[in-house]
Design a protein around this motif. Structure first.
Motif, PDB file in Angstrom:
ATOM      1  N   ASN A 106      25.721  38.537  39.326  1.00  0.00           N
ATOM      2  CA  ASN A 106      24.922  39.256  40.318  1.00  0.00           C
ATOM      3  C   ASN A 106      23.888  40.165  39.637  1.00  0.00           C
ATOM      4  OD1 ASN A 106      23.938  40.780  42.438  1.00  0.00           O
ATOM      5  ND2 ASN A 106      25.870  41.844  42.838  1.00  0.00           N
ATOM      6  N   PRO A 107      22.594  39.870  39.819  1.00  0.00           N
ATOM      7  CA  PRO A 107      21.562  40.680  39.156  1.00  0.00           C
ATOM      8  C   PRO A 107      21.144  41.908  39.946  1.00  0.00           C
ATOM      9  CG  PRO A 107      20.518  38.839  40.274  1.00  0.00           C
ATOM     10  CD  PRO A 107      22.011  38.707  40.517  1.00  0.00           C
ATOM     11  N   PHE A 108      21.807  42.142  41.092  1.00  0.00           N
ATOM     12  CA  PHE A 108      21.393  43.237  41.973  1.00  0.00           C
ATOM     13  C   PHE A 108      22.476  44.314  42.014  1.00  0.00           C
ATOM     14  CE2 PHE A 108      19.928  39.132  43.789  1.00  0.00           C
ATOM     15  CZ  PHE A 108      18.573  39.261  43.468  1.00  0.00           C
ATOM     16  N   PRO A 109      22.291  45.410  41.293  1.00  0.00           N
ATOM     17  CA  PRO A 109      23.320  46.461  41.244  1.00  0.00           C
ATOM     18  C   PRO A 109      23.676  47.019  42.618  1.00  0.00           C
ATOM     19  CG  PRO A 109      21.634  46.831  39.570  1.00  0.00           C
ATOM     20  CD  PRO A 109      21.125  45.739  40.445  1.00  0.00           C
ATOM     21  N   GLU A 110      22.721  46.962  43.556  1.00  0.00           N
ATOM     22  CA  GLU A 110      22.941  47.544  44.876  1.00  0.00           C
ATOM     23  C   GLU A 110      23.621  46.577  45.844  1.00  0.00           C
ATOM     24  OE1 GLU A 110      18.709  45.771  45.027  1.00  0.00           O
ATOM     25  OE2 GLU A 110      20.238  46.371  43.566  1.00  0.00           O
ATOM     26  N   LYS A 125      42.082  32.145  40.590  1.00  0.00           N
ATOM     27  CA  LYS A 125      40.768  32.490  40.067  1.00  0.00           C
ATOM     28  C   LYS A 125      40.823  33.785  39.264  1.00  0.00           C
ATOM     29  CE  LYS A 125      35.935  33.240  41.398  1.00  0.00           C
ATOM     30  NZ  LYS A 125      34.965  33.175  42.505  1.00  0.00           N
ATOM     31  N   ARG A 126      41.524  34.770  39.775  1.00  0.00           N
ATOM     32  CA  ARG A 126      41.612  36.043  39.064  1.00  0.00           C
ATOM     33  C   ARG A 126      42.307  35.861  37.714  1.00  0.00           C
ATOM     34  NH1 ARG A 126      42.376  40.892  43.449  1.00  0.00           N
ATOM     35  NH2 ARG A 126      41.874  42.082  41.595  1.00  0.00           N
ATOM     36  N   HIS A 127      43.267  34.974  37.658  1.00  0.00           N
ATOM     37  CA  HIS A 127      43.922  34.658  36.391  1.00  0.00           C
ATOM     38  C   HIS A 127      42.926  34.021  35.432  1.00  0.00           C
ATOM     39  CE1 HIS A 127      47.117  33.478  33.633  1.00  0.00           C
ATOM     40  NE2 HIS A 127      46.652  32.242  33.665  1.00  0.00           N
ATOM     41  N   ARG A 128      42.104  33.105  35.950  1.00  0.00           N
ATOM     42  CA  ARG A 128      41.104  32.445  35.108  1.00  0.00           C
ATOM     43  C   ARG A 128      40.062  33.452  34.613  1.00  0.00           C
ATOM     44  NH1 ARG A 128      41.732  30.036  31.985  1.00  0.00           N
ATOM     45  NH2 ARG A 128      39.493  29.867  31.672  1.00  0.00           N
ATOM     46  N   LEU A 129      39.638  34.350  35.459  1.00  0.00           N
ATOM     47  CA  LEU A 129      38.667  35.372  35.052  1.00  0.00           C
ATOM     48  C   LEU A 129      39.220  36.202  33.902  1.00  0.00           C
ATOM     49  CD1 LEU A 129      37.521  36.556  38.592  1.00  0.00           C
ATOM     50  CD2 LEU A 129      36.077  35.377  36.921  1.00  0.00           C
ATOM     51  N   ALA A 130      40.480  36.594  34.010  1.00  0.00           N
ATOM     52  CA  ALA A 130      41.087  37.408  32.958  1.00  0.00           C
ATOM     53  C   ALA A 130      41.188  36.625  31.656  1.00  0.00           C
ATOM     54  CB  ALA A 130      42.467  37.885  33.408  1.00  0.00           C
ATOM     55  N   GLU A 131      41.615  35.365  31.755  1.00  0.00           N
ATOM     56  CA  GLU A 131      41.785  34.553  30.552  1.00  0.00           C
ATOM     57  C   GLU A 131      40.452  34.262  29.869  1.00  0.00           C
ATOM     58  OE1 GLU A 131      44.005  30.974  31.153  1.00  0.00           O
ATOM     59  OE2 GLU A 131      45.892  32.012  30.706  1.00  0.00           O
ATOM     60  N   GLY A 133      37.812  36.200  29.970  1.00  0.00           N
ATOM     61  CA  GLY A 133      37.114  37.421  29.587  1.00  0.00           C
ATOM     62  C   GLY A 133      35.904  37.725  30.437  1.00  0.00           C
ATOM     63  N   ILE A 134      35.874  37.203  31.665  1.00  0.00           N
ATOM     64  CA  ILE A 134      34.773  37.494  32.590  1.00  0.00           C
ATOM     65  C   ILE A 134      35.136  38.747  33.378  1.00  0.00           C
ATOM     66  CG2 ILE A 134      33.427  36.684  34.561  1.00  0.00           C
ATOM     67  CD1 ILE A 134      33.949  33.820  33.601  1.00  0.00           C
ATOM     68  N   ALA A 135      34.338  39.783  33.232  1.00  0.00           N
ATOM     69  CA  ALA A 135      34.634  41.062  33.874  1.00  0.00           C
ATOM     70  C   ALA A 135      34.428  40.983  35.384  1.00  0.00           C
ATOM     71  CB  ALA A 135      33.750  42.155  33.286  1.00  0.00           C
ATOM     72  N   VAL A 136      35.316  41.637  36.110  1.00  0.00           N
ATOM     73  CA  VAL A 136      35.179  41.745  37.563  1.00  0.00           C
ATOM     74  C   VAL A 136      34.378  43.009  37.859  1.00  0.00           C
ATOM     75  CG1 VAL A 136      36.384  42.037  39.754  1.00  0.00           C
ATOM     76  CG2 VAL A 136      37.354  40.560  37.969  1.00  0.00           C
ATOM     77  N   SER A 139      31.080  45.906  42.044  1.00  0.00           N
ATOM     78  CA  SER A 139      30.356  45.504  43.253  1.00  0.00           C
ATOM     79  C   SER A 139      31.054  44.373  44.008  1.00  0.00           C
ATOM     80  CB  SER A 139      28.941  45.043  42.882  1.00  0.00           C
ATOM     81  OG  SER A 139      28.988  43.973  41.947  1.00  0.00           O
ATOM     82  N   LEU A 140      32.191  43.882  43.486  1.00  0.00           N
ATOM     83  CA  LEU A 140      32.898  42.755  44.107  1.00  0.00           C
ATOM     84  C   LEU A 140      34.161  43.221  44.810  1.00  0.00           C
ATOM     85  CD1 LEU A 140      33.581  39.727  44.575  1.00  0.00           C
ATOM     86  CD2 LEU A 140      34.621  39.739  42.292  1.00  0.00           C
ATOM     87  N   ALA A 141      34.382  42.696  46.020  1.00  0.00           N
ATOM     88  CA  ALA A 141      35.635  42.901  46.738  1.00  0.00           C
ATOM     89  C   ALA A 141      36.274  41.542  46.998  1.00  0.00           C
ATOM     90  CB  ALA A 141      35.385  43.626  48.058  1.00  0.00           C
TER      91      ALA A 141
END
Length: 283
Positions: A106-110, A125-131, A133-136, A139-141
């Motif tokens: 997401n390129p939009f901080p707002e 998906k959250r497990h894959r993100l952690a493995e 190294g993709i930061a959550v 700005s994400l819910a």
């Protein structure tokens, strides 16, 4: 989908999007996180593509056409979000997010992003993100919803989604797996969001020839075999009427081929005239 596992069709979409990054030129859509979130390398993607060719009966054009469509609809949706943000919109809801990576690029901080999906798919998906190294981002819910026990309205309300502000709803690769009642109910919920709110989604059209019927049956059998059958088809006129009845006014209703050709100047031709359609509507 299987209990405790991500949607099989969501996984297939993610693999196709990743293979598009290494195999297709000119590229319709660039996603630098597509391979990383899957945790695969190019060799595994190539192997999977070979298997997809075999599943398609040796038709080498089918996986390429499918990848182009998936890439085209993603680009179309993200360009819609970009234009909406420029006009003042500050929230986007991704329905059936699967392994979509927009929130992490997401390129939009707002811009606040709400990812809605089945709890099992979202947990995986959250497990894959952690493995990977993709930061959550803050700005994400995440909005886990099991529609057998809850509703979109309840899930988004619990996540703090404001109904009195405009939004973009991105709803890709989902409508064809829902009943007509579920589709209409979701569209009515979106149409009641503060204007100007937009929705972008794709859908399947019914066959009009025996050739198209054969083509659709092959696709339907493939997804039905993994427990995620197609449940709805609409002609362009029928869907336009459904969207209007739900409360939307401005409607753009294009074929997948038209969308892809808009980006590339041409598009891989389908083996039948029956192609998915992509619709964008504003309330």
């Amino acid at each position: 989908m299987e209990l405790g596992q991500p949607s099989r069709t969501a996984m297939a979409t993610a693999y196709a999007r990743a293979y598009h990054q290494i195999a297709d030129e000119p590229r319709v859509f660039t996603d630098p996180l597509a391979l990383r979130i899957l945790g695969v390398d190019e060799a595994e993607l190539i192997e999977r593509n070979t298997a997809a060719l075999e599943a398609a009966g040796g038709d080498p054009s089918w996986p390429r056409r499918r990848r182009s469509f998936l890439a085209g609809r993603a680009r179309f949706a993200e360009e819609t979000v970009r234009a909406a943000v420029a006009a003042g919109t500050r929230q986007v809801v991704i329905l059936g997010a699967g392994l979509d990576t927009f929130a992490y690029r997401n390129p939009f901080p707002e811009l606040r992003v709400y990812e809605v999906d089945h709890p099992d798919t979202q947990e995986w998906k959250r497990h894959r993100l952690a493995e990977s190294g993709i930061a959550v981002p803050d700005s994400l819910a995440f909005v886990p919803i099991d529609f057998e026990t809850s509703t979109l309205a309840a899930g988004l309300a619990e996540a703090g989604f404001p109904r009195d502000e405009p939004a973009v709803f991105v709803w890709l690769g989902v409508v064809m797996y829902l009943t007509s009642d579920a589709i209409v109910g979701t569209l009515k919920y979106i149409a009641q969001q503060a204007p100007p709110t937009q929705v972008v989604f794709d859908y399947l059209v019914p066959a009009t020839t025996s050739e198209e019927a054969t083509y659709l049956k092959v696709r339907a059998d493939r997804v039905g075999a993994v427990g995620e059958p197609f449940l709805s088809y609409f002609t362009a006129d029928e869907m336009a009427a459904v969207v209007a009845d739900a409360g939307f006014t401005g409607v753009e209703n294009q074929t997948a081929t038209e969308v892809i050709a808009g980006y590339l100047g041409t598009a891989p031709q389908p083996s039948s005239g029956n192609t998915p359609r992509i619709l964008r509507a504003t309330n």
